[in-house]
Motif scaffolding. Structure first.
Motif, short mmCIF file in Angstrom:
data_model
loop_
_atom_site.label_atom_id
_atom_site.label_comp_id
_atom_site.label_asym_id
_atom_site.label_seq_id
_atom_site.Cartn_x
_atom_site.Cartn_y
_atom_site.Cartn_z
N ARG A 248 0.75 -1.62 0.04
CA ARG A 248 -0.11 -0.13 -0.34
C ARG A 248 0.31 1.37 0.36
NH1 ARG A 248 -3.29 -3.30 3.42
NH2 ARG A 248 -2.42 -2.06 5.70
N ARG A 249 1.62 1.24 0.74
CA ARG A 249 3.27 2.28 0.71
C ARG A 249 3.01 2.33 -0.78
NH1 ARG A 249 7.15 1.49 5.40
NH2 ARG A 249 7.84 3.26 4.20
N ARG A 250 3.81 1.51 -1.15
CA ARG A 250 4.46 1.36 -2.51
C ARG A 250 3.43 2.36 -3.82
NH1 ARG A 250 4.76 -1.55 -6.66
NH2 ARG A 250 6.03 -1.70 -7.89
N ALA B 130 1.21 6.55 -6.92
CA ALA B 130 0.14 7.64 -7.51
C ALA B 130 1.02 8.33 -7.26
CB ALA B 130 -0.59 7.30 -6.05
N ASN B 131 1.92 9.49 -5.59
CA ASN B 131 2.03 10.92 -5.71
C ASN B 131 3.06 10.93 -7.06
OD1 ASN B 131 0.96 11.17 -3.62
ND2 ASN B 131 3.24 10.35 -1.97
N ILE B 132 3.97 10.31 -7.30
CA ILE B 132 4.95 10.65 -8.23
C ILE B 132 3.85 10.03 -9.80
CG2 ILE B 132 6.65 9.11 -10.06
CD1 ILE B 132 7.58 7.30 -7.70
N LEU C 69 11.34 0.23 -1.00
CA LEU C 69 9.91 -1.14 -0.16
C LEU C 69 10.36 -2.04 -1.05
CD1 LEU C 69 7.05 2.21 0.13
CD2 LEU C 69 7.98 0.50 1.71
N GLU C 70 10.53 -2.44 -2.79
CA GLU C 70 10.52 -3.84 -2.93
C GLU C 70 11.57 -4.74 -2.50
OE1 GLU C 70 11.26 -2.17 -6.82
OE2 GLU C 70 9.39 -1.32 -7.58
#
Length: 128
Positions: free
Chosen positions: A75-77, A82-84, A108-109
């Protein structure tokens, strides 16, 4: 035909394993629960023989901690991605934020991959 006493199983110790509860998670993973019953080989209080059998299985409605961590990081990823995309649509004004978000996604990955490898290793170790 006569059987040798060393080959025939002992009838005095028919069960040679200790029994535990099992918790089965929604994701398919499981963990050992509370100790329930001694076998005939172990007589000391608080000790077990080392062989674990399942006395009863309890289904848990949620995922295990490892899967919950993986879901949180996914979810954080997704939020960072989405921000990018939003910042890129606005033009090149947020270059530093885009770079920082890309670094966060890479981190995160790696964490997600490590958690998935840990989950696989645990599944292989128990023969699942």
């Amino acid at each position: 035909m006569l059987h040798s006493p060393s080959i025939t199983p002992s009838l005095r110790n028919p069960v040679a394993m200790c029994f535990f509860d099992q918790h089965l998670f929604a994701c398919g993973d499981w963990k050992w629960g509370h100790f329930r019953q001694h076998c005939n080989q172990e007589y000391r209080t608080g000790e077990t023989c080392g062989m674990k059998l399942i006395m009863s299985t309890y289904r848990v409605g949620n995922k295990c901690k490892t899967c919950e961590k993986i879901d949180t990081k996914m979810r954080r990823r997704a939020t960072e991605m989405a921000n990018i995309s939003r910042w890129q649509r606005d033009g090149g004004r947020f270059r530093a934020s885009i770079d920082k978000a890309c670094d966060n996604i890479k981190g995160l990955e790696v964490e997600i991959r490590d958690l998935q490898a840990e989950r696989q290793k645990r599944a292989i170790a128990f023969g699942a």
